[in-house]
Design an enzyme around this catalytic site. Structure first.
Site, PDB file in Angstrom:
ATOM      1  N   SER A 127      35.856  36.853  45.232  1.00 56.82           N
ATOM      2  CA  SER A 127      36.870  36.207  46.070  1.00 56.82           C
ATOM      3  C   SER A 127      38.002  35.644  45.223  1.00 56.82           C
ATOM      4  O   SER A 127      39.163  35.724  45.609  1.00 56.82           O
ATOM      5  CB  SER A 127      36.250  35.070  46.887  1.00 56.82           C
ATOM      6  OG  SER A 127      35.446  35.590  47.899  1.00 56.82           O
ATOM      7  N   HIS A 139      31.096  40.977  50.441  1.00 58.12           N
ATOM      8  CA  HIS A 139      30.386  40.043  51.324  1.00 58.12           C
ATOM      9  C   HIS A 139      29.841  40.767  52.549  1.00 58.12           C
ATOM     10  O   HIS A 139      28.699  40.542  52.960  1.00 58.12           O
ATOM     11  CB  HIS A 139      31.326  38.917  51.762  1.00 58.12           C
ATOM     12  CG  HIS A 139      31.791  38.030  50.650  1.00 58.12           C
ATOM     13  ND1 HIS A 139      33.119  37.811  50.392  1.00 58.12           N
ATOM     14  CD2 HIS A 139      31.112  37.326  49.715  1.00 58.12           C
ATOM     15  CE1 HIS A 139      33.234  36.989  49.350  1.00 58.12           C
ATOM     16  NE2 HIS A 139      32.038  36.691  48.927  1.00 58.12           N
ATOM     17  N   ARG A 153      26.377  39.514  41.820  1.00 57.45           N
ATOM     18  CA  ARG A 153      27.271  40.545  41.287  1.00 57.45           C
ATOM     19  C   ARG A 153      26.999  40.829  39.823  1.00 57.45           C
ATOM     20  O   ARG A 153      27.056  41.960  39.386  1.00 57.45           O
ATOM     21  CB  ARG A 153      28.729  40.093  41.422  1.00 57.45           C
ATOM     22  CG  ARG A 153      29.200  39.910  42.850  1.00 57.45           C
ATOM     23  CD  ARG A 153      30.688  39.624  42.892  1.00 57.45           C
ATOM     24  NE  ARG A 153      31.037  38.490  42.052  1.00 57.45           N
ATOM     25  CZ  ARG A 153      31.878  38.538  41.024  1.00 57.45           C
ATOM     26  NH1 ARG A 153      32.487  39.658  40.709  1.00 57.45           N
ATOM     27  NH2 ARG A 153      32.128  37.457  40.314  1.00 57.45           N
ATOM     28  N   LYS A 176      38.243  21.803  46.030  1.00 56.75           N
ATOM     29  CA  LYS A 176      38.919  23.104  45.987  1.00 56.75           C
ATOM     30  C   LYS A 176      39.735  23.304  47.251  1.00 56.75           C
ATOM     31  O   LYS A 176      39.182  23.372  48.342  1.00 56.75           O
ATOM     32  CB  LYS A 176      37.881  24.236  45.903  1.00 56.75           C
ATOM     33  CG  LYS A 176      37.378  24.503  44.489  1.00 56.75           C
ATOM     34  CD  LYS A 176      36.698  25.863  44.417  1.00 56.75           C
ATOM     35  CE  LYS A 176      35.197  25.722  44.330  1.00 56.75           C
ATOM     36  NZ  LYS A 176      34.469  26.956  44.547  1.00 56.75           N
TER      37      LYS A 176
HETATM   38  P1  ADP Z   1      30.572  30.757  46.278  1.00 53.17           P
HETATM   39  O1  ADP Z   1      31.716  29.899  45.840  1.00 53.17           O
HETATM   40  O2  ADP Z   1      29.524  30.029  47.052  1.00 53.17           O
HETATM   41  O3  ADP Z   1      30.002  31.663  45.235  1.00 53.17           O
HETATM   42  P2  ADP Z   1      31.775  33.109  47.438  1.00 53.17           P
HETATM   43  O4  ADP Z   1      32.501  33.204  48.710  1.00 53.17           O
HETATM   44  O5  ADP Z   1      32.479  33.465  46.184  1.00 53.17           O
HETATM   45  O6  ADP Z   1      31.229  31.645  47.398  1.00 53.17           O
HETATM   46  O7  ADP Z   1      30.465  33.985  47.510  1.00 53.17           O
HETATM   47  C1  ADP Z   1      29.551  33.844  48.543  1.00 53.17           C
HETATM   48  C2  ADP Z   1      28.338  34.682  48.238  1.00 53.17           C
HETATM   49  O8  ADP Z   1      28.694  36.058  48.150  1.00 53.17           O
HETATM   50  C3  ADP Z   1      27.687  34.362  46.907  1.00 53.17           C
HETATM   51  O9  ADP Z   1      26.305  34.529  47.046  1.00 53.17           O
HETATM   52  C4  ADP Z   1      28.293  35.377  45.973  1.00 53.17           C
HETATM   53  O10 ADP Z   1      27.447  35.628  44.868  1.00 53.17           O
HETATM   54  C5  ADP Z   1      28.349  36.580  46.872  1.00 53.17           C
HETATM   55  N1  ADP Z   1      29.373  37.560  46.489  1.00 53.17           N
HETATM   56  C6  ADP Z   1      30.596  37.335  46.011  1.00 53.17           C
HETATM   57  N2  ADP Z   1      31.276  38.480  45.776  1.00 53.17           N
HETATM   58  C7  ADP Z   1      30.420  39.486  46.115  1.00 53.17           C
HETATM   59  C8  ADP Z   1      30.494  40.923  46.082  1.00 53.17           C
HETATM   60  N3  ADP Z   1      31.572  41.561  45.654  1.00 53.17           N
HETATM   61  N4  ADP Z   1      29.417  41.621  46.499  1.00 53.17           N
HETATM   62  C9  ADP Z   1      28.325  40.986  46.929  1.00 53.17           C
HETATM   63  N5  ADP Z   1      28.183  39.646  46.972  1.00 53.17           N
HETATM   64  C10 ADP Z   1      29.213  38.900  46.571  1.00 53.17           C
END
Ligand code: ADP
Length: 145
Positions: A127, A17, A90, A41
């Site tokens: 995450s 992120h 990703r 969630k």
């Molecule tokens: P969501 O539930 O909205 O996908 P996340 O917190 O999982 O929320 O992800 C937020 C954003 O970050 C999304 O656009 C997701 O695709 C991106 N993201 C998640 N993991 C990574 C990573 N390892 N590298 C880059 N971007 C990521």
């Protein structure tokens, strides 16, 4: 002064992120990291704790703001006057989903979504995987900025 919205659950906010935020700062003046509420969630950490942790990370970066929001992401983007929404991609599956979401968001409000690629060495950090490791007592500090 162009600002962009970067929404997610960020439970937790990982190195992947942070890498997307860095890319977004190269394109826009201000990045608003927006932690979304989802009643279905219940996360690992509360939304308030997540916001606090991310604010701490960016305390010396005036071009990054951290907020929480409820409801549709596009509505929050409009309210903030964001020029666009940023999403990190990703995997190929992410890409398919995000392209559809981007299309819906544009049809709903005219707001554009910019997809930024996750750096390959960080792309495996989702995450939900990091959250699961933490849940079972694994040290996750190496995955966090
Ligand atoms: P969501 O539930 O909205 O996908 P996340 O917190 O999982 O929320 O992800 C937020 C954003 O970050 C999304 O656009 C997701 O695709 C991106 N993201 C998640 N993991 C990574 C990573 N390892 N590298 C880059 N971007 C990521």
């Amino acid at each position: 002064m162009q600002k962009v919205l970067y929404p997610g659950s960020f439970d937790p906010f990982t190195l992947g992120h942070a890498d997307i935020v860095k890319r977004a700062l190269g394109l826009f003046d201000e990045v608003v990291i927006a932690v979304g509420y989802n009643e279905q969630k219940t996360g690992w950490k509360s939304v308030e704790e997540r916001v606090e942790a991310i604010r701490k990370l960016y305390k010396d970066e005036p071009r990054v703001r951290v907020e929480s929001y409820t409801g549709l992401t596009v509505d929050f983007a409009k309210k903030l006057g964001a020029a666009a929404i940023i999403r990190g991609v990703r995997t190929a599956a992410d890409f398919e989903y995000e392209v559809q979401m981007a299309d819906v968001n544009r049809q709903l409000t005219g707001i554009e979504t910019i997809l930024l690629p996750a750096s390959p060495q960080l792309a495996s950090l989702s995450s939900s995987i990091v959250r699961e490791l933490a849940h079972f007592g694994h040290d996750i500090s190496a995955f966090l900025p």
